[in-house]
Design a protein around this motif. Structure first.
Motif, PDB file in Angstrom:
ATOM      1  N   MET A  43       0.844  -1.192   0.000  1.00  0.00           N
ATOM      2  CA  MET A  43       0.000   0.000   0.000  1.00  0.00           C
ATOM      3  C   MET A  43       0.876   1.238   0.000  1.00  0.00           C
ATOM      4  SD  MET A  43      -3.076  -0.983   2.620  1.00  0.00           S
ATOM      5  CE  MET A  43      -3.988   0.509   2.244  1.00  0.00           C
ATOM      6  N   SER A  44       0.339   2.321  -0.531  1.00  0.00           N
ATOM      7  CA  SER A  44       1.072   3.585  -0.511  1.00  0.00           C
ATOM      8  C   SER A  44       1.080   4.138   0.910  1.00  0.00           C
ATOM      9  CB  SER A  44       0.421   4.586  -1.473  1.00  0.00           C
ATOM     10  OG  SER A  44      -0.904   4.854  -1.061  1.00  0.00           O
ATOM     11  N   SER A  45       1.941   5.103   1.149  1.00  0.00           N
ATOM     12  CA  SER A  45       2.058   5.717   2.463  1.00  0.00           C
ATOM     13  C   SER A  45       0.769   6.432   2.842  1.00  0.00           C
ATOM     14  CB  SER A  45       3.209   6.728   2.452  1.00  0.00           C
ATOM     15  OG  SER A  45       3.245   7.448   3.670  1.00  0.00           O
ATOM     16  N   SER A  46       0.384   6.335   4.096  1.00  0.00           N
ATOM     17  CA  SER A  46      -0.801   7.040   4.589  1.00  0.00           C
ATOM     18  C   SER A  46      -0.466   8.475   4.991  1.00  0.00           C
ATOM     19  CB  SER A  46      -1.410   6.297   5.779  1.00  0.00           C
ATOM     20  OG  SER A  46      -0.480   6.242   6.844  1.00  0.00           O
ATOM     21  N   ARG A  47       0.818   8.809   5.047  1.00  0.00           N
ATOM     22  CA  ARG A  47       1.244  10.130   5.528  1.00  0.00           C
ATOM     23  C   ARG A  47       0.573  11.290   4.786  1.00  0.00           C
ATOM     24  NH1 ARG A  47       7.165  11.766   7.606  1.00  0.00           N
ATOM     25  NH2 ARG A  47       6.997   9.602   8.222  1.00  0.00           N
ATOM     26  N   PRO A  48       0.534  11.323   3.441  1.00  0.00           N
ATOM     27  CA  PRO A  48      -0.106  12.473   2.787  1.00  0.00           C
ATOM     28  C   PRO A  48      -1.602  12.575   3.099  1.00  0.00           C
ATOM     29  CG  PRO A  48       0.536  10.836   1.153  1.00  0.00           C
ATOM     30  CD  PRO A  48       1.120  10.402   2.461  1.00  0.00           C
ATOM     31  N   TYR A  49      -2.259  11.443   3.245  1.00  0.00           N
ATOM     32  CA  TYR A  49      -3.688  11.440   3.568  1.00  0.00           C
ATOM     33  C   TYR A  49      -3.911  11.969   4.986  1.00  0.00           C
ATOM     34  CZ  TYR A  49      -3.851   8.520  -0.560  1.00  0.00           C
ATOM     35  OH  TYR A  49      -3.718   8.057  -1.837  1.00  0.00           O
ATOM     36  N   LEU A  50      -3.063  11.555   5.907  1.00  0.00           N
ATOM     37  CA  LEU A  50      -3.187  12.024   7.289  1.00  0.00           C
ATOM     38  C   LEU A  50      -2.878  13.515   7.399  1.00  0.00           C
ATOM     39  CD1 LEU A  50      -1.560   8.956   9.060  1.00  0.00           C
ATOM     40  CD2 LEU A  50      -3.989   9.594   9.056  1.00  0.00           C
ATOM     41  N   ILE A  51      -1.887  13.984   6.648  1.00  0.00           N
ATOM     42  CA  ILE A  51      -1.560  15.412   6.656  1.00  0.00           C
ATOM     43  C   ILE A  51      -2.765  16.216   6.175  1.00  0.00           C
ATOM     44  CG2 ILE A  51      -0.146  17.212   5.571  1.00  0.00           C
ATOM     45  CD1 ILE A  51       2.174  15.108   5.581  1.00  0.00           C
ATOM     46  N   ARG A  52      -3.366  15.791   5.065  1.00  0.00           N
ATOM     47  CA  ARG A  52      -4.540  16.513   4.542  1.00  0.00           C
ATOM     48  C   ARG A  52      -5.698  16.474   5.536  1.00  0.00           C
ATOM     49  NH1 ARG A  52      -2.579  14.317  -0.516  1.00  0.00           N
ATOM     50  NH2 ARG A  52      -3.850  12.444  -0.279  1.00  0.00           N
ATOM     51  N   ALA A  53      -5.956  15.317   6.118  1.00  0.00           N
ATOM     52  CA  ALA A  53      -7.067  15.178   7.060  1.00  0.00           C
ATOM     53  C   ALA A  53      -6.853  16.031   8.304  1.00  0.00           C
ATOM     54  CB  ALA A  53      -7.251  13.714   7.444  1.00  0.00           C
ATOM     55  N   LEU A  54      -5.648  16.022   8.839  1.00  0.00           N
ATOM     56  CA  LEU A  54      -5.356  16.824  10.034  1.00  0.00           C
ATOM     57  C   LEU A  54      -5.420  18.313   9.724  1.00  0.00           C
ATOM     58  CD1 LEU A  54      -2.540  14.583  11.457  1.00  0.00           C
ATOM     59  CD2 LEU A  54      -4.699  15.120  12.607  1.00  0.00           C
ATOM     60  N   HIS A  55      -4.932  18.707   8.557  1.00  0.00           N
ATOM     61  CA  HIS A  55      -5.013  20.114   8.148  1.00  0.00           C
ATOM     62  C   HIS A  55      -6.474  20.550   8.110  1.00  0.00           C
ATOM     63  CE1 HIS A  55      -5.223  23.487   5.315  1.00  0.00           C
ATOM     64  NE2 HIS A  55      -4.040  23.818   5.813  1.00  0.00           N
ATOM     65  N   GLU A  56      -7.320  19.736   7.514  1.00  0.00           N
ATOM     66  CA  GLU A  56      -8.742  20.068   7.417  1.00  0.00           C
ATOM     67  C   GLU A  56      -9.395  20.101   8.801  1.00  0.00           C
ATOM     68  OE1 GLU A  56     -12.861  18.470   5.321  1.00  0.00           O
ATOM     69  OE2 GLU A  56     -10.957  17.525   4.793  1.00  0.00           O
ATOM     70  N   TRP A  57      -9.107  19.123   9.636  1.00  0.00           N
ATOM     71  CA  TRP A  57      -9.673  19.033  10.980  1.00  0.00           C
ATOM     72  C   TRP A  57      -9.295  20.249  11.824  1.00  0.00           C
ATOM     73  CZ3 TRP A  57      -6.696  17.341  15.522  1.00  0.00           C
ATOM     74  CH2 TRP A  57      -7.486  17.186  16.674  1.00  0.00           C
ATOM     75  N   ILE A  58      -8.018  20.596  11.806  1.00  0.00           N
ATOM     76  CA  ILE A  58      -7.543  21.747  12.580  1.00  0.00           C
ATOM     77  C   ILE A  58      -8.189  23.027  12.061  1.00  0.00           C
ATOM     78  CG2 ILE A  58      -5.496  23.140  13.104  1.00  0.00           C
ATOM     79  CD1 ILE A  58      -3.928  20.380  13.056  1.00  0.00           C
ATOM     80  N   SER A  59      -8.214  23.196  10.740  1.00  0.00           N
ATOM     81  CA  SER A  59      -8.810  24.392  10.135  1.00  0.00           C
ATOM     82  C   SER A  59     -10.301  24.481  10.425  1.00  0.00           C
ATOM     83  CB  SER A  59      -8.577  24.388   8.622  1.00  0.00           C
ATOM     84  OG  SER A  59      -7.200  24.416   8.336  1.00  0.00           O
ATOM     85  N   ASP A  60     -11.012  23.358  10.302  1.00  0.00           N
ATOM     86  CA  ASP A  60     -12.454  23.345  10.555  1.00  0.00           C
ATOM     87  C   ASP A  60     -12.791  23.717  11.999  1.00  0.00           C
ATOM     88  OD1 ASP A  60     -12.939  22.638   7.948  1.00  0.00           O
ATOM     89  OD2 ASP A  60     -13.561  20.575   8.395  1.00  0.00           O
ATOM     90  N   ASN A  61     -11.851  23.513  12.901  1.00  0.00           N
ATOM     91  CA  ASN A  61     -12.060  23.856  14.299  1.00  0.00           C
ATOM     92  C   ASN A  61     -11.576  25.269  14.627  1.00  0.00           C
ATOM     93  OD1 ASN A  61     -13.203  21.560  16.090  1.00  0.00           O
ATOM     94  ND2 ASN A  61     -11.928  20.561  14.551  1.00  0.00           N
ATOM     95  N   GLY A  62     -11.286  26.047  13.578  1.00  0.00           N
ATOM     96  CA  GLY A  62     -10.908  27.441  13.768  1.00  0.00           C
ATOM     97  C   GLY A  62      -9.526  27.649  14.358  1.00  0.00           C
ATOM     98  N   MET A  63      -8.666  26.662  14.195  1.00  0.00           N
ATOM     99  CA  MET A  63      -7.320  26.765  14.740  1.00  0.00           C
ATOM    100  C   MET A  63      -6.302  26.851  13.605  1.00  0.00           C
ATOM    101  SD  MET A  63      -7.552  24.431  18.074  1.00  0.00           S
ATOM    102  CE  MET A  63      -8.963  24.584  19.137  1.00  0.00           C
TER     103      MET A  63
END
Length: 146
Positions: A7-27
């Motif tokens: 499988m490909s690395s999950s790192r880019p997917y996790l980076i995108r998801a965390l970026h969105e999560w943090i941003s969506d929470n106004g941080m």
């Protein structure tokens, strides 16, 4: 035993998801980057101990691309616009400035592979029914997923 597909690395997917999560929470999403890793293009004047922290909030950057291999954007450093380019493998952590909530990654993909191999060996020798002295259940363990 059947061979497990690669499988490909999950790192880019996790980076995108965390970026969105943090941003969506106004941080404010921050990236901790290994500035000495190959192909990292950041302003060297802001590197400390071989690492740099980059604010990747939508208000701080222009043209943010969180790709599978590369993170790119433009940002101001001391008033001058700089093009930033960071391989996904050089990202050590993604976290919120305000709370430090986020995730750290192994420094290299080979670190993750070694952790996976150690976890696989532990899985082969441990089971949910293993006990320790005094019949205490074994402690759960975390495994790095790449």
């Amino acid at each position: 035993m059947a061979e497990t597909p690669e499988m490909s690395s999950s790192r880019p997917y996790l980076i995108r998801a965390l970026h969105e999560w943090i941003s969506d929470n106004g941080m404010t999403p921050l990236l901790l980057v290994d500035a000495d890793a190959p192909a990292v293009d950041v302003p060297r004047a802001f590197v400390e101990d071989g690492k740099i922290i980059l604010n990747v909030s939508m208000s701080a950057v222009q043209g943010l691309e969180l790709g599978d291999e590369l993170i790119q954007f433009r940002a101001r450093f001391s008033g001058a616009v700089k093009q930033i380019s960071v391989p996904v493998t050089a990202v050590l952590a993604v976290y919120a400035r305000e709370t430090s909530a986020g995730m750290m990654f192994p420094e290299t993909e080979s670190d993750a592979e070694q952790t996976d191999e150690a976890g696989a060996e532990a899985d082969a020798t441990n089971s949910d029914t293993d006990t320790q002295p005094d019949d205490k259940p074994s402690r759960p363990h975390l495994r790095v997923i790449k």
